[in-house]
Write an enzyme that holds these catalytic residues in place. Structure first.
Site, short mmCIF file in Angstrom:
data_model
loop_
_atom_site.label_atom_id
_atom_site.label_comp_id
_atom_site.label_asym_id
_atom_site.label_seq_id
_atom_site.Cartn_x
_atom_site.Cartn_y
_atom_site.Cartn_z
N HIS A 1 9.63 -1.15 2.64
CA HIS A 1 9.60 -1.30 4.10
C HIS A 1 9.50 -2.77 4.47
O HIS A 1 8.90 -3.57 3.76
CB HIS A 1 8.45 -0.51 4.73
N HIS B 1 8.07 -5.16 7.41
CA HIS B 1 7.26 -5.29 8.62
C HIS B 1 7.95 -6.28 9.55
O HIS B 1 8.35 -7.37 9.12
CB HIS B 1 5.88 -5.90 8.31
N GLU C 1 0.82 -1.21 0.00
CA GLU C 1 0.00 0.00 0.00
C GLU C 1 0.85 1.26 0.00
O GLU C 1 0.47 2.26 -0.60
CB GLU C 1 -0.94 -0.01 1.21
N VAL C 2 1.96 1.22 0.68
CA VAL C 2 2.86 2.38 0.73
C VAL C 2 4.08 2.05 -0.13
O VAL C 2 4.80 1.08 0.13
CB VAL C 2 3.29 2.71 2.17
#
Ligand code: 5GP
Ligand code: ZN
Length: 117
Positions: free
Chosen positions: A104, A106, A99-100
């Site tokens: 990244h 998690h 989504e972003v």
């Protein structure tokens, strides 16, 4: 840095975050919508859109992020392996659930059940 990228704005301090770790090239902060008792994100400070954009030139950076993850997981309350542990996830692209669009990792852990995952 990329305009209109939420995580670039977090890196620049324009959007507040609950910081877990910071050095010259990496920032880690708590996910605003956690799935698990421990849930933080590790991002490169440089804007790399996704894992699909990673090449050999990023091997050192990604290696440092992965090598840092266990230390930060323990620091944030994940119990030791093997009873405890943590999950590392990197969603990539629409079908990968990203989504972003700023790379990244998690890092999730803590006692189950979790909200998701
Ligand atoms: P993705 O689906 O791209 O792998 O995950 C993006 C994650 O970023 C989601 O878990 C979401 O909760 C988190 N997130 C989105 N916006 C913000 C924000 O402004 N601050 C923080 N700390 N996390 C965010
Ligand atoms: Zn960005």
């Amino acid at each position: 840095m990329s305009d209109n990228c939420i995580f670039c704005k977090i890196v620049e301090g324009k959007i507040p975050s609950r910081k877990v770790y910071e050095d010259d090239e990496i920032l880690a902060f708590h996910d605003v919508n956690p799935w698990a008792p421990v849930h933080f994100l590790m991002v490169p400070k440089a804007h790399i859109p996704s894992m699909a954009h990673v090449g050999p030139e990023h091997a050192g950076l990604l290696g440092r992020m992965m090598a840092l993850a266990p230390k930060l997981a323990a620091q944030e309350g994940c119990r030791p392996y093997p009873e405890g542990g943590f999950r590392i996830v990197t969603n990539t692209g629409a079908e990968g659930g990203q989504e972003v669009h700023h790379l990244h990792i998690h890092v999730m852990g803590g006692p189950r059940p979790w909200l998701r995952g």
